[in-house]
Design an enzyme around this catalytic site. Structure first.
Site, PDB file in Angstrom:
ATOM      1  CB  ILE A  12      -6.025  -6.085  -1.213  1.00  0.00           C
ATOM      2  CG1 ILE A  12      -5.849  -4.680  -1.803  1.00  0.00           C
ATOM      3  CG2 ILE A  12      -6.195  -7.097  -2.345  1.00  0.00           C
ATOM      4  CD1 ILE A  12      -4.648  -4.549  -2.742  1.00  0.00           C
ATOM      5  CG  ASP A  31      -3.973  -7.709   9.986  1.00  0.00           C
ATOM      6  OD1 ASP A  31      -4.244  -7.627   8.773  1.00  0.00           O
ATOM      7  OD2 ASP A  31      -3.570  -6.731  10.663  1.00  0.00           O
ATOM      8  CB  ALA A  76       2.611  -4.254   3.128  1.00  0.00           C
ATOM      9  CD  GLU A  77       3.035   0.369   8.304  1.00  0.00           C
ATOM     10  OE1 GLU A  77       2.429   1.362   7.851  1.00  0.00           O
ATOM     11  OE2 GLU A  77       2.729  -0.187   9.376  1.00  0.00           O
ATOM     12  CB  THR A 117       2.960  -2.728  -5.573  1.00  0.00           C
ATOM     13  OG1 THR A 117       2.525  -1.537  -6.232  1.00  0.00           O
ATOM     14  CG2 THR A 117       4.377  -2.486  -5.074  1.00  0.00           C
ATOM     15  CG  ASP A 118       1.202  -0.562 -10.217  1.00  0.00           C
ATOM     16  OD1 ASP A 118       1.352  -0.305  -9.003  1.00  0.00           O
ATOM     17  OD2 ASP A 118       0.397   0.059 -10.944  1.00  0.00           O
ATOM     18  CD  GLU A 119       3.152   2.709  -5.707  1.00  0.00           C
ATOM     19  OE1 GLU A 119       4.117   3.319  -5.225  1.00  0.00           O
ATOM     20  OE2 GLU A 119       1.983   2.864  -5.324  1.00  0.00           O
ATOM     21  CE1 TYR A 138       3.766  -0.208  -0.340  1.00  0.00           C
ATOM     22  CE2 TYR A 138       3.716   0.825  -2.511  1.00  0.00           C
ATOM     23  CZ  TYR A 138       3.290  -0.164  -1.644  1.00  0.00           C
ATOM     24  OH  TYR A 138       2.399  -1.116  -2.073  1.00  0.00           O
ATOM     25  CE  LYS A 142       4.547  -4.610  -1.585  1.00  0.00           C
ATOM     26  NZ  LYS A 142       3.877  -5.495  -0.576  1.00  0.00           N
ATOM     27  N   PRO A 193      -7.356  17.629  -1.409  1.00  0.00           N
ATOM     28  CG  PRO A 193      -5.942  16.770   0.237  1.00  0.00           C
ATOM     29  CD  PRO A 193      -7.384  16.901  -0.130  1.00  0.00           C
ATOM     30  N   GLY A 263       9.524  13.042  -5.223  1.00  0.00           N
ATOM     31  CA  GLY A 263       9.807  11.804  -5.964  1.00  0.00           C
ATOM     32  C   GLY A 263       8.574  11.195  -6.627  1.00  0.00           C
TER      33      GLY A 263
HETATM   34  N1  LIG Z   1      -3.942  -0.882  -2.231  1.00  0.00           N
HETATM   35  C1  LIG Z   1      -3.342  -0.901  -3.411  1.00  0.00           C
HETATM   36  O1  LIG Z   1      -3.708  -0.135  -4.307  1.00  0.00           O
HETATM   37  C2  LIG Z   1      -2.222  -1.869  -3.683  1.00  0.00           C
HETATM   38  C3  LIG Z   1      -1.747  -1.986  -4.992  1.00  0.00           C
HETATM   39  C4  LIG Z   1      -0.734  -2.917  -5.260  1.00  0.00           C
HETATM   40  C5  LIG Z   1      -0.229  -3.685  -4.245  1.00  0.00           C
HETATM   41  N2  LIG Z   1      -0.686  -3.551  -2.969  1.00  0.00           N
HETATM   42  C6  LIG Z   1      -0.122  -4.417  -1.943  1.00  0.00           C
HETATM   43  O2  LIG Z   1      -1.180  -5.227  -1.473  1.00  0.00           O
HETATM   44  C7  LIG Z   1      -0.993  -5.536  -0.093  1.00  0.00           C
HETATM   45  C8  LIG Z   1      -2.219  -5.128   0.697  1.00  0.00           C
HETATM   46  O3  LIG Z   1      -2.459  -3.736   0.506  1.00  0.00           O
HETATM   47  P1  LIG Z   1      -3.713  -3.024   1.174  1.00  0.00           P
HETATM   48  O4  LIG Z   1      -4.031  -1.849   0.339  1.00  0.00           O
HETATM   49  O5  LIG Z   1      -4.760  -4.016   1.480  1.00  0.00           O
HETATM   50  O6  LIG Z   1      -3.054  -2.506   2.528  1.00  0.00           O
HETATM   51  P2  LIG Z   1      -3.697  -2.059   3.904  1.00  0.00           P
HETATM   52  O7  LIG Z   1      -2.798  -0.979   4.407  1.00  0.00           O
HETATM   53  O8  LIG Z   1      -5.157  -1.782   3.755  1.00  0.00           O
HETATM   54  O9  LIG Z   1      -3.565  -3.363   4.812  1.00  0.00           O
HETATM   55  C9  LIG Z   1      -2.343  -3.839   5.279  1.00  0.00           C
HETATM   56  C10 LIG Z   1      -2.644  -4.879   6.329  1.00  0.00           C
HETATM   57  O10 LIG Z   1      -1.397  -5.382   6.826  1.00  0.00           O
HETATM   58  C11 LIG Z   1      -1.458  -5.430   8.253  1.00  0.00           C
HETATM   59  N3  LIG Z   1      -0.096  -5.272   8.773  1.00  0.00           N
HETATM   60  C12 LIG Z   1       0.719  -4.197   8.680  1.00  0.00           C
HETATM   61  N4  LIG Z   1       1.883  -4.431   9.304  1.00  0.00           N
HETATM   62  C13 LIG Z   1       1.807  -5.697   9.808  1.00  0.00           C
HETATM   63  C14 LIG Z   1       2.701  -6.507  10.535  1.00  0.00           C
HETATM   64  N5  LIG Z   1       3.906  -6.050  10.898  1.00  0.00           N
HETATM   65  N6  LIG Z   1       2.311  -7.753  10.855  1.00  0.00           N
HETATM   66  C15 LIG Z   1       1.087  -8.223  10.504  1.00  0.00           C
HETATM   67  N7  LIG Z   1       0.180  -7.494   9.822  1.00  0.00           N
HETATM   68  C16 LIG Z   1       0.549  -6.232   9.468  1.00  0.00           C
HETATM   69  C17 LIG Z   1      -2.347  -4.259   8.637  1.00  0.00           C
HETATM   70  O11 LIG Z   1      -2.873  -4.396   9.951  1.00  0.00           O
HETATM   71  C18 LIG Z   1      -3.403  -4.326   7.542  1.00  0.00           C
HETATM   72  O12 LIG Z   1      -4.437  -5.210   7.906  1.00  0.00           O
HETATM   73  C19 LIG Z   1       0.277  -4.793   0.323  1.00  0.00           C
HETATM   74  O13 LIG Z   1       1.353  -5.679   0.239  1.00  0.00           O
HETATM   75  C20 LIG Z   1       0.433  -3.710  -0.727  1.00  0.00           C
HETATM   76  O14 LIG Z   1       1.789  -3.356  -0.884  1.00  0.00           O
HETATM   77  C21 LIG Z   1      -1.679  -2.648  -2.669  1.00  0.00           C
END
Ligand SMILES: NC(=O)c1ccc[n+]([C@@H]2O[C@H](COP(=O)([O-])OP(=O)(O)OC[C@H]3O[C@@H](n4cnc5c(N)ncnc54)[C@H](O)[C@@H]3O)[C@@H](O)[C@H]2O)c1
Length: 320
Positions: A12, A31, A76-77, A117-119, A138, A142, A193, A263
């Site tokens: 995102i 990043d 994020a993770e 997140t919505d979660e 997770y 959040k 899966p 869960g």
């Molecule tokens: N993907 C979804 O469906 C979704 C939905 C709702 C919210 N979110 C939130 O949106 C955000 C982005 O999600 P995404 O799907 O793009 O995730 P992603 O896993 O694709 O990307 C996460 C990014 O964070 C970086 N990162 C991780 N740990 C780091 C650290 N310690 N320091 C610096 N950078 C670090 C990673 O290198 C990566 O570029 C997150 O906060 C996630 O919780 C995602």
């Protein structure tokens, strides 16, 4: 406007960098480039880049030097299965990393956008003020960060907001997530899966819509710790999505039912006070399928990742 996009090399975050470029803004991307963050995601975008950990003191130096108006945190993770298998990084990056940025905001006075997140609402249909009921490590991480954002606004008077998108799908999503995993495995003639009965339902939004809406939120925010939900308003379960993938791809999607995620929330569902248009799900799925079909160079190097080939990574926890 000077913007730092933390986690901008992820799925995102990189879409948001593209959105900023469309608006004539060249951001600084910071990043760590974990397994999910890739420079390839920022191909053909206009940005500066620093590799750094959101949990580190280095972040404060970067912010001090750059003097941003806004810092937006996508870092994020993000994979629930991994959080079940090994929650530690979720706690340090998602909670302590966010608090590190809140501390920086106290010191340097920028506006902070926290991507949640919505979660965090759990299975109940939430509006922005609903109670937080996270289920997985997770979503608990959040929700914890969200509480710290609110506490820092109230206690220290920083300028911050929370943004809560629903399940995103689209180009450049790491193939551990349902839609890219299903597309790539189908392209490779492998089974897909499916956890439990396949009826877990999510609200889906195309990633480019999220990026645009987050930009609009940034312009209208009050910066008083308020939350903005971003649902796509299109809810489908896993089996319904795989059926649509068959239609869009013209290929058979071979389903293999596997034991349910521990869960596992049956559904997510959000209400928002905002008004916006979104891409119809089938159209977004078609665009996403085409992107993976035409960009094998992006995902082929990833298919040896053990989390991609394993059906149920958390089984390791149970010693299987
Ligand atoms: N993907 C979804 O469906 C979704 C939905 C709702 C919210 N979110 C939130 O949106 C955000 C982005 O999600 P995404 O799907 O793009 O995730 P992603 O896993 O694709 O990307 C996460 C990014 O964070 C970086 N990162 C991780 N740990 C780091 C650290 N310690 N320091 C610096 N950078 C670090 C990673 O290198 C990566 O570029 C997150 O906060 C996630 O919780 C995602």
């Amino acid at each position: 406007m000077k913007i730092i996009v933390v986690g901008g090399a992820g799925f995102i975050g990189s879409a948001f960098v593209r959105e900023l470029n469309k608006r004539g803004i060249r951001p600084l991307v910071v990043d760590l480039l974990t397994y999910a963050g890739r420079k390839e995601n920022l191909k053909e975008t206009d940005h500066d880049f620093i590799q750094a950990d959101v949990r580190s003191e280095q972040i404060h130096d970067i912010i001090k030097d750059y003097s941003p108006d806004v810092v937006i945190n996508f870092a994020a993770e993000t994979h629930v299965d991994r959080s079940i298998y090994k929650p530690q990084d979720f706690i340090t990056t998602n909670v302590l990393g966010a608090v590190n940025l809140l501390e920086a905001s106290r010191k340097f006075g920028f506006k902070y956008i926290h991507i949640s997140t919505d979660e965090v609402y759990g299975e109940e249909c939430g509006d922005e003020n609903s109670p937080l009921r996270p289920s997985s490590p997770y979503s608990a991480s959040k929700a914890s960060a969200d509480l710290f954002v609110k506490a820092y606004v109230r206690t220290y008077g920083i300028n911050a907001i929370l943004v809560r998108p629903s399940n995103n799908y689209g180009p450049r999503q790491f193939p551990e997530k349902l839609i890219p995993k299903a597309i790539i495995r189908t392209l490779l003639g492998m089974h897909v899966p499916v956890y439990g009965d396949g009826k877990a339902e999510r609200d889906w939004i195309f990633v480019e819509d999220t990026a645009r809406i987050v930009f609009d939120v940034m312009r209208k925010a009050e910066w008083k710790g308020e939350a903005y939900n971003i649902p796509g308003g299109q809810r489908y379960n896993v089996l319904e999505i795989l059926k649509m993938l068959e239609e869009v791809s013209g290929k058979e999607v071979r389903i293999k039912f596997v034991s349910d995620r521990p869960g596992h929330d049956r559904r997510y569902c959000m209400i928002t006070r905002m008004k916006y248009e979104v891409t119809p799900f089938k159209e977004g799925l078609r665009k996403t399928y085409k992107w993976y079909l035409n960009n094998r160079w992006w995902w082929e190097p990833l298919i040896t990742d053990k989390f991609f080939v394993e059906d149920e990574p958390w089984l390791a926890v149970k010693g299987k």
